[in-house]
Write an enzyme that holds these catalytic residues in place. Sequence first.
Site, PDB file in Angstrom:
ATOM      1  N   HIS A 344     -28.426  49.091 -58.126  1.00  0.00           N
ATOM      2  CA  HIS A 344     -29.640  47.375 -57.658  1.00  0.00           C
ATOM      3  C   HIS A 344     -30.315  46.949 -58.314  1.00  0.00           C
ATOM      4  O   HIS A 344     -31.382  47.273 -60.390  1.00  0.00           O
ATOM      5  CB  HIS A 344     -31.321  48.879 -56.911  1.00  0.00           C
ATOM      6  CG  HIS A 344     -32.346  47.771 -56.307  1.00  0.00           C
ATOM      7  ND1 HIS A 344     -31.769  47.702 -55.156  1.00  0.00           N
ATOM      8  CD2 HIS A 344     -33.110  47.388 -56.944  1.00  0.00           C
ATOM      9  CE1 HIS A 344     -33.369  46.738 -54.403  1.00  0.00           C
ATOM     10  NE2 HIS A 344     -33.670  46.032 -55.519  1.00  0.00           N
ATOM     11  N   ALA A 345     -30.861  45.575 -58.477  1.00  0.00           N
ATOM     12  CA  ALA A 345     -30.244  44.888 -59.293  1.00  0.00           C
ATOM     13  C   ALA A 345     -31.826  45.481 -60.300  1.00  0.00           C
ATOM     14  O   ALA A 345     -33.160  45.195 -59.919  1.00  0.00           O
ATOM     15  CB  ALA A 345     -30.688  43.399 -59.279  1.00  0.00           C
ATOM     16  N   HIS A 375     -33.810  35.366 -59.229  1.00  0.00           N
ATOM     17  CA  HIS A 375     -35.004  36.505 -58.939  1.00  0.00           C
ATOM     18  C   HIS A 375     -35.171  37.331 -60.646  1.00  0.00           C
ATOM     19  O   HIS A 375     -36.033  37.490 -61.315  1.00  0.00           O
ATOM     20  CB  HIS A 375     -34.665  37.424 -58.088  1.00  0.00           C
ATOM     21  CG  HIS A 375     -35.516  38.752 -57.949  1.00  0.00           C
ATOM     22  ND1 HIS A 375     -36.758  38.569 -57.457  1.00  0.00           N
ATOM     23  CD2 HIS A 375     -36.144  39.838 -58.826  1.00  0.00           C
ATOM     24  CE1 HIS A 375     -37.436  38.917 -57.691  1.00  0.00           C
ATOM     25  NE2 HIS A 375     -37.145  40.101 -58.322  1.00  0.00           N
ATOM     26  N   GLU A 376     -33.896  37.989 -61.402  1.00  0.00           N
ATOM     27  CA  GLU A 376     -33.876  38.527 -61.992  1.00  0.00           C
ATOM     28  C   GLU A 376     -34.249  37.886 -63.372  1.00  0.00           C
ATOM     29  O   GLU A 376     -34.548  37.998 -64.211  1.00  0.00           O
ATOM     30  CB  GLU A 376     -31.998  39.209 -62.422  1.00  0.00           C
ATOM     31  CG  GLU A 376     -32.066  40.627 -61.070  1.00  0.00           C
ATOM     32  CD  GLU A 376     -33.782  41.363 -60.939  1.00  0.00           C
ATOM     33  OE1 GLU A 376     -34.145  41.530 -62.170  1.00  0.00           O
ATOM     34  OE2 GLU A 376     -33.861  41.531 -59.900  1.00  0.00           O
ATOM     35  N   HIS A 379     -37.641  37.504 -64.168  1.00  0.00           N
ATOM     36  CA  HIS A 379     -38.422  38.543 -65.258  1.00  0.00           C
ATOM     37  C   HIS A 379     -37.678  37.770 -66.696  1.00  0.00           C
ATOM     38  O   HIS A 379     -38.800  38.005 -67.258  1.00  0.00           O
ATOM     39  CB  HIS A 379     -37.516  39.903 -64.217  1.00  0.00           C
ATOM     40  CG  HIS A 379     -38.469  40.272 -63.314  1.00  0.00           C
ATOM     41  ND1 HIS A 379     -39.476  40.623 -62.661  1.00  0.00           N
ATOM     42  CD2 HIS A 379     -37.788  40.812 -62.201  1.00  0.00           C
ATOM     43  CE1 HIS A 379     -39.102  40.940 -61.735  1.00  0.00           C
ATOM     44  NE2 HIS A 379     -38.552  40.728 -61.057  1.00  0.00           N
ATOM     45  N   GLU A 403     -42.471  38.871 -59.670  1.00  0.00           N
ATOM     46  CA  GLU A 403     -41.433  38.892 -58.507  1.00  0.00           C
ATOM     47  C   GLU A 403     -41.056  37.838 -58.145  1.00  0.00           C
ATOM     48  O   GLU A 403     -40.483  37.442 -57.657  1.00  0.00           O
ATOM     49  CB  GLU A 403     -41.730  39.440 -57.831  1.00  0.00           C
ATOM     50  CG  GLU A 403     -42.101  41.681 -57.959  1.00  0.00           C
ATOM     51  CD  GLU A 403     -40.664  41.719 -58.738  1.00  0.00           C
ATOM     52  OE1 GLU A 403     -39.715  41.621 -58.724  1.00  0.00           O
ATOM     53  OE2 GLU A 403     -40.981  42.945 -59.305  1.00  0.00           O
ATOM     54  N   HIS A 506     -36.481  51.672 -53.159  1.00  0.00           N
ATOM     55  CA  HIS A 506     -38.420  51.400 -54.435  1.00  0.00           C
ATOM     56  C   HIS A 506     -38.086  53.151 -53.797  1.00  0.00           C
ATOM     57  O   HIS A 506     -39.982  53.482 -54.398  1.00  0.00           O
ATOM     58  CB  HIS A 506     -38.779  50.234 -53.124  1.00  0.00           C
ATOM     59  CG  HIS A 506     -38.082  49.250 -53.516  1.00  0.00           C
ATOM     60  ND1 HIS A 506     -36.610  48.368 -53.415  1.00  0.00           N
ATOM     61  CD2 HIS A 506     -38.182  47.779 -55.074  1.00  0.00           C
ATOM     62  CE1 HIS A 506     -36.343  47.419 -53.878  1.00  0.00           C
ATOM     63  NE2 HIS A 506     -36.920  47.359 -54.829  1.00  0.00           N
ATOM     64  N   TYR A 516     -43.755  42.188 -54.065  1.00  0.00           N
ATOM     65  CA  TYR A 516     -42.828  41.409 -52.943  1.00  0.00           C
ATOM     66  C   TYR A 516     -43.902  40.779 -52.297  1.00  0.00           C
ATOM     67  O   TYR A 516     -43.767  39.288 -52.311  1.00  0.00           O
ATOM     68  CB  TYR A 516     -41.913  42.390 -52.560  1.00  0.00           C
ATOM     69  CG  TYR A 516     -40.667  42.395 -53.343  1.00  0.00           C
ATOM     70  CD1 TYR A 516     -40.163  42.423 -54.779  1.00  0.00           C
ATOM     71  CD2 TYR A 516     -40.775  44.394 -53.594  1.00  0.00           C
ATOM     72  CE1 TYR A 516     -39.261  43.166 -55.844  1.00  0.00           C
ATOM     73  CE2 TYR A 516     -39.697  45.499 -54.260  1.00  0.00           C
ATOM     74  CZ  TYR A 516     -39.858  44.732 -55.750  1.00  0.00           C
ATOM     75  OH  TYR A 516     -38.726  45.204 -57.082  1.00  0.00           O
TER      76      TYR A 516
HETATM   77  O1  X8Z Z   1     -35.807  44.986 -55.527  1.00  0.00           O
HETATM   78  C1  X8Z Z   1     -35.839  44.006 -55.552  1.00  0.00           C
HETATM   79  C2  X8Z Z   1     -34.812  42.807 -57.073  1.00  0.00           C
HETATM   80  C3  X8Z Z   1     -35.803  43.608 -58.284  1.00  0.00           C
HETATM   81  S1  X8Z Z   1     -37.495  43.577 -58.606  1.00  0.00           S
HETATM   82  C4  X8Z Z   1     -33.601  42.508 -56.349  1.00  0.00           C
HETATM   83  N1  X8Z Z   1     -36.143  42.850 -54.575  1.00  0.00           N
HETATM   84  C5  X8Z Z   1     -36.304  43.472 -52.926  1.00  0.00           C
HETATM   85  C6  X8Z Z   1     -35.887  44.073 -52.477  1.00  0.00           C
HETATM   86  O2  X8Z Z   1     -34.658  44.175 -52.815  1.00  0.00           O
HETATM   87  O3  X8Z Z   1     -35.597  44.997 -51.989  1.00  0.00           O
HETATM   88  C7  X8Z Z   1     -36.264  41.644 -54.786  1.00  0.00           C
HETATM   89  C8  X8Z Z   1     -36.783  41.309 -53.021  1.00  0.00           C
HETATM   90  C9  X8Z Z   1     -37.190  42.366 -52.651  1.00  0.00           C
HETATM   91 ZN    ZN Z   2     -38.182  41.926 -59.944  1.00  0.00          ZN
END
Ligand code: X8Z
Ligand code: ZN
Length: 609
Positions: A344-345, A375-376, A379, A403, A506, A516
């Site tokens: 997960h990024a 997105h990354e 940050h 975010e 998450h 988010y």
């Molecule tokens: O978790 C993330 C990022 C890392 S902070 C990749 N996001 C959420 C997800 O993947 O569920 C970005 C969009 C929403």
């Molecule tokens: Zn993020």
Amino acid sequence: MNKLLLPSLLLSIFVISSCSSQQSNVLNESDAEAFLERVELEDKTLGPIASSAYWIGSNFITYDSQKVVADYSKRFQLLALERARQASTFDSVEVSKENRRKLNLIKSSFVMPSPLDEGLAGELASISSELEAMYGTGQHCFAKNDCYDLESFESVIDNSRDPEELLKAWEGWRNIGKPMKDMYLRMVEIGNQGSRDLGYEGLTDLWFSQYDMDAEEFLSETDRVWGELKPLYDALHCHVRNELSEHYGEEVVSKEGYLPAHVLGNMWGQSWANIYDLVYSSENSAEDSFIDLTKILEEKNINEIEMVEMAENFFISLGFQPLSETFWERSLFIKPQDHNVVCHASAWDLNSDENDLRIKMCIERNAEDFSTIHHELGHIFYYQAYSHQPDIFQGGANDGFHEAVGDLLTLSITPDYYHKIGMISEVDAIEAKSDPISLLMQQALDGVVSVPWTLMLDKWRAGVFSGETSKEDLNNSWWRLREYYQGIGAPRERGIDAFDPGAKYHIPGNTPYTRYYIAKILQYQFHESLCNQIGFKGPLHECSIYDNDLAGEKLRAMLALGQSQEWQVALEALTGTRTLSGKSMLNYYQPLKDWLDTQNANRSCGWED
Ligand code: X8Z
Ligand code: ZN
């Protein structure tokens, strides 16, 4: 990864002993300053070492790395709690506004606190690292040698149009959630106890008290904005349901009910961009005006690193400093074949004094990951922009701001931008612009779709945290909320042992999700305001802040504040307003909303709650 969460061992002990040796009980502002200085020093000394331990734990998931991570987490948890206790001894001392903010941050910057008890802190740390490792190493085998991890399940969900195959992949991945249920509940139990010890009513109160206003007030703000955006979401839902039903037939997608979660082109149904071709076809051009970025990346043979460089160049065009050499050397860009990583990024601030900033991502050469790279990097450039701040203020104005930065840039990835950077020809850019609905539909399938999803997820957690949701009802309450907010349902009845929230990073990763939601709203507020300020005239979806000095200056000025000020101050600095508002998103999508209303005129929209 926020360094604030990583107080250090040695100096906290120093803090404790120096305080206990005090002769007088009357504390004053200089005691507070001495305490804050020690905390600052403490962050600088051992924070980077702890970060390295976490980095190893996420990049090499092994029995031993998890042991190290759990041990670090336990010790740092205890020390952060001790710091919070000490910070509260200054509650009735008169201190400057800045110091008060620092003390409050020390008291409240927790996600899953344990009580100040070694046994419970250790138990919580072990559960947390185990849950994250279960997700990171998760795979499901249908038979011997027929095993799938998340990425292989996702390649089915993202691309297949065979409902049987989709269902198998969708259900397959959710098997990884089942064994998490009891551990998750125990973690919540400890976290609630820890939150109460810190003076909160429980975890929900703790999480939502971090927005410079009362938790209740903030929660009602998020609901207010949802009220603004729901009609737009409902219109999109109605159209997509109709088109999917035409494609798959009423047995798979009914024209009346919930959208079944397995046919939405995303493992969690949180973005529907991969089913764009099923829901829209250009009316006014023979050639489809759709810019297929995944195909372009392939055709131009652009690799993972080059994708990151393209995103970096966008930031550089706004006046940000290029990424450091260590970013390129130490980041993870490609999924390793020989060991387990948390794919997960994420973006990491390991040591901003040395500019040791990294991303960790298993990049795939497609449009979705191109966006995630922005997105990354959002940050990373935020970390860079506030690195001059005292350590305690090195954070986003609130977590939603963090975010939103990279996401803001993705709204500027317009046909003209693609043309400017040599990805498409001028003719293709003109062709793409000739169909605004196509462009807006592509954005909406990601941006609008994510709104109720990012709102409902923490509503589920709030029910679990408060105990309103019983153990038996954990999975059903998840689906009730998905139905209510998103109009999305499970494709088939879920088994009694299912724990579907566990199949979303998450939840086992314990990352608050409302950030988010806020980011989605802010992203459009930032975009609209910057476009106005640079004098852009025209529809918002054609505006790009790429290469614009003024936009860069305004953005960098806001990011440089870090969390030194209330988020409302940061928002005002960029946009002139202090409140969250869905209006900018509505303005952006107005042409699409009009089009959807026409399409939906004779359809029956909505779903039964
Ligand atoms: O978790 C993330 C990022 C890392 S902070 C990749 N996001 C959420 C997800 O993947 O569920 C970005 C969009 C929403
Ligand atoms: Zn993020």
